[in-house]
Write an enzyme that holds these catalytic residues in place. Structure first.
Site, PDB file in Angstrom:
ATOM      1  N   ASP A 289       0.822  -1.203   0.000  1.00 61.01           N
ATOM      2  CA  ASP A 289       0.000   0.000   0.000  1.00 61.01           C
ATOM      3  C   ASP A 289       0.863   1.264   0.000  1.00 61.01           C
ATOM      4  OD1 ASP A 289      -2.659   1.291   0.470  1.00 61.01           O
ATOM      5  OD2 ASP A 289      -1.618   2.009   2.260  1.00 61.01           O
ATOM      6  N   GLU A 331       1.147  -0.833  -5.112  1.00 64.14           N
ATOM      7  CA  GLU A 331       0.071   0.137  -5.267  1.00 64.14           C
ATOM      8  C   GLU A 331       0.755   1.489  -5.416  1.00 64.14           C
ATOM      9  OE1 GLU A 331      -3.199   2.993  -3.867  1.00 64.14           O
ATOM     10  OE2 GLU A 331      -1.647   2.362  -2.486  1.00 64.14           O
TER      11      GLU A 331
HETATM   12  C1  GLC Z   1      -3.844   3.600  -0.466  1.00 62.71           C
HETATM   13  C2  GLC Z   1      -5.243   3.036  -0.292  1.00 62.71           C
HETATM   14  C3  GLC Z   1      -6.149   4.131   0.177  1.00 62.71           C
HETATM   15  C4  GLC Z   1      -5.630   4.650   1.497  1.00 62.71           C
HETATM   16  C5  GLC Z   1      -4.156   5.055   1.405  1.00 62.71           C
HETATM   17  C6  GLC Z   1      -3.546   5.219   2.762  1.00 62.71           C
HETATM   18  O1  GLC Z   1      -3.768   4.541  -1.454  1.00 62.71           O
HETATM   19  O2  GLC Z   1      -5.676   2.465  -1.495  1.00 62.71           O
HETATM   20  O3  GLC Z   1      -7.470   3.682   0.318  1.00 62.71           O
HETATM   21  O4  GLC Z   1      -6.390   5.769   1.877  1.00 62.71           O
HETATM   22  O5  GLC Z   1      -3.372   4.089   0.743  1.00 62.71           O
HETATM   23  O6  GLC Z   1      -3.291   3.975   3.357  1.00 62.71           O
END
Ligand code: GLC
Length: 651
Positions: A289, A331
């Site tokens: 993430d 991500e």
């Molecule tokens: C990522 C997640 C998002 C979250 C962020 C902080 O972008 O997809 O939903 O708010 O990380 O963890």
């Protein structure tokens, strides 16, 4: 000679005999030697990045030795079923690139109630051809607002509302029996403010204070904020939070999410321990993430710094030794020119993440939908760096997050668009405010300073289904469903693991009750995170219903895709101009089994493409293997209905 290779040799010479002893003793000769071979194969990819990151801060030799023993202990402690998976995937390292791979992503509670509930729904997923299940954050979060689980207090336990670690392991085992892989989230950039590390830091423990970035006054925060963009300008402005008696804490996201300081080698060691533990639970893919945010540098936007890639590469090497079945998914929702690097595509390749979200494809599909014109989409996608052949995209249309308009200024400029005006148009269009827009989304995090906004809303709502249903308009309902399936036809053909977002297979509308939960009320992303509507799912086999039509479309996409070798990941995707501004055309080639041409019409009118000029080189005996109603392939031309799509396969 630089010091890192010297160090590597030193470590290896010193450790190898001992590692061999331990591994052979624990696993026997055949498997023990495999662990040794993995160490030999990956040690440089671990030591070089660690040396570059931490040499000035720590005794790198001792640090590397310590980590390697942890890694080897994980390798030798792996359960037999997981070692079988390791073995299979070492023999077949491209397993995740297969054309039959289909992903599905959902919240555990919203989809199945809890983990045992998800286990009961695996037949449903099998109908959709799912081979890869991504469960949204499920490790124990803080109480109250926790950003959908992205504020973790304990990485070793599961959210008690969702089940236990044993439930997670049982689910993973069930999935493996069915040939499905499990992906879960790992939040690397921050912990909850209530995590024991943060609590210790707040209580003055110096070692844990050094896990975070805490400043006594505003001097440094002000300096950083000169170049830092705001992630949640509306709800959590700025990137620092003042915590009484503690100081200014770096909080990129919400005030309760404290950013870890990865410049501290102990943070690396602690998060590695977490990762190694999760690999033992039977998790196949870790979604890393917010990966771009891990390293901060004054004077920059503090994203995509070179050190971020070194961190990911070093973690990757550790996992390749400890649990080779396990993959990393980045991500990284970043600009197109920064994205491919997360798959290891630097000037010099080093394995990094195996998978990464194709954020650019997602944005460009929505852009084409709103403008009925694919010129920008084709240009922007063609300009991206090639992905390393050992990796794959995760292609998707919607996810739990908002859509941010990652339209590069150069790309917009190159096709004659004003970038700011185009981004503004997209937000206005999808919020439904644009004259004649069929979309029913909502603006997310409007930034008054820059004028930027993002968009919330389910895929069906953004494709026009909610507006068509509100007026009981059958023609527009039909058109909206075609838009949805045409967009997904590109997602399924583009190359990578297509990821279906829970509910899209039933065209679920925006959740009208999203704000009822006070912990969600300030975050309209909850409008596109509806609870699964199982009564709608019950209609999925009835072709007279919306759900039946959409669901059948997804089943067909998966079935046809599985039979087309050319659609597997790992080979390039070539976009070409078939002579129509509204048709996105791409060709996928397989070295021995011919190519597939995928066409998607983003226009309000049917299109007739002459084969000679639009699809030169296409074998005469090619067949249309997938096509929306009215699509036709004759010896002379191809017809695509409005918002229709077609896949044409060479024999
Ligand atoms: C990522 C997640 C998002 C979250 C962020 C902080 O972008 O997809 O939903 O708010 O990380 O963890």
């Amino acid at each position: 000679m630089s010091a890192a290779p010297e160090l590597a040799r030193l470590v290896l010479d010193e450790l190898l005999p001992d590692v061999r002893n331990r591994a052979v003793k624990a696993l026997g000769g055949v498997e023990g030697e495999a662990v040794v071979a993995r160490l030999e194969q990956h040690h440089l990819d671990l030591i070089e990045p660690l040396f570059a990151l931490y040499d000035k801060k720590a005794d790198t030799t001792a640090f590397v030795r310590r980590l390697l023993y942890q890694v080897v202990a994980t390798a030798t402690g792996r359960s037999e079923p997981l070692r079988v998976l390791d073995r299979r995937r070492e023999v077949d390292p491209r397993w995740f690139q297969r054309a039959r791979q289909i992903g599905y992503v959902c919240y555990v509670d919203r989809f199945g109630g809890d983990l045992p509930g998800v286990r009961k729904r695996l037949d449903y997923l099998a109908e959709l051809g799912v081979t890869y299940l991504h469960l949204m954050p499920l490790l124990k979060p803080r109480e109250g607002d926790n950003d959908g689980g992205y504020a973790v207090v304990d990485y070793s336990s599961v959210d008690p509302g969702l089940g236990t670690v044993a439930d997670l392991e049982s689910l993973a085992a069930d999935l493996h029996t069915r040939g499905m892989a499990l992906c879960i989230d790992l939040v690397l950039n921050h912990t909850a403010a209530e995590h024991p590390w943060a609590v210790a830091a707040a209580a003055g423990d110096q070692a844990y204070r050094a896990f975070y970035r805490i400043f006594p006054d505003r001097e440094m925060p002000d300096r950083y904020e000169r170049t830092l963009p705001e992630v949640f300008p509306d709800r959590a402005p700025g990137s620092f939070t003042h915590v009484p008696d503690v100081g200014w804490v770096w909080t990129t996201f919400n005030s309760f999410q404290w950013d870890l300081d990865w410049a501290n080698p102990e943070v690396f060691a602690a998060m590695l321990a977490t990762i190694l533990e999760l690999t033992g639970r039977g998790v196949d893919v870790l979604r890393l993430d917010a990966a771009p945010f891990l390293w901060k540098r004054e004077g920059t936007d503090c994203q995509n710094q070179p050190e971020v890639h070194l961190i990911l590469q070093a973690l990757r090497a550790c996992v390749a030794i400890a649990a080779p079945a396990v993959l990393f998914k980045a991500e990284a929702i970043v600009a197109p020119q920064q994205l491919v690097q997360y798959l290891g595509a630097h000037d010099r390749f080093r394995p990094e993440c195996d998978l990464a979200y194709h954020n650019q494809l997602m944005v460009m599909l929505w852009s084409a939908l709103a403008s009925r014109d694919v010129t920008l989409t084709r240009h922007a996608l063609s300009r991206m760096r090639r992905t390393p052949p050992s990796t794959a995209w995760v292609t998707y249309l919607r996810c739990h997050d908002d859509i941010g308009w990652a339209v590069a200024d150069e790309d917009a400029g190159a096709v004659g668009l004003d970038p700011t005006a185009h981004r503004h148009f997209l937000s206005t269009f999808f919020s439904g405010d644009y004259e004649g827009s069929f979309a029913r989304g909502a603006l997310f995090q409007h930034n008054r300073r820059t004028g930027d906004s993002r968009i919330s809303g389910t895929a069906a709502a953004l494709c026009g289904l909610d507006s068509a249903r509100a007026t009981n308009d059958r023609v527009q309902t039909d058109v909206a469903l075609r838009r949805l399936l045409t967009l997904y036809s590109v997602v399924y053909a583009y190359g990578g693991i297509p990821l279906l977002y829970m509910g899209d297979e039933l065209a679920l509308p925006n959740d009208p009750h999203w704000a009822d939960d006070p912990a969600h009320a300030a975050d309209n992303r909850w409008m596109h995170r509806p609870p699964m509507d199982w009564s709608a799912a019950d209609r999925r086999h009835d072709p007279a219903t919306v759900e039946g039509r959409v669901f059948a479309g997804f089943v067909r996409l998966a079935r046809v895709r599985a039979g087309l070798l050319a659609l597997r990941a790992g080979s390039p995707t070539e976009l070409f101009d078939p002579g129509s501004r509204s048709v996105l055309a791409l060709r996928r080639k397989h070295p021995s089994s011919g190519s597939v041409v995928a066409l998607a019409n983003f226009g309000d009118d049917a299109v007739l493409l002459p084969r000679d000029s639009a699809l030169p080189g296409l074998a005469q005996d090619s067949r249309m293997v997938l096509g929306a109603e009215g699509g036709l392939l004759s010896p002379y031309d191809v017809t695509l209905p409005a918002w229709g799509h077609a896949w044409i396969a060479e024999p």
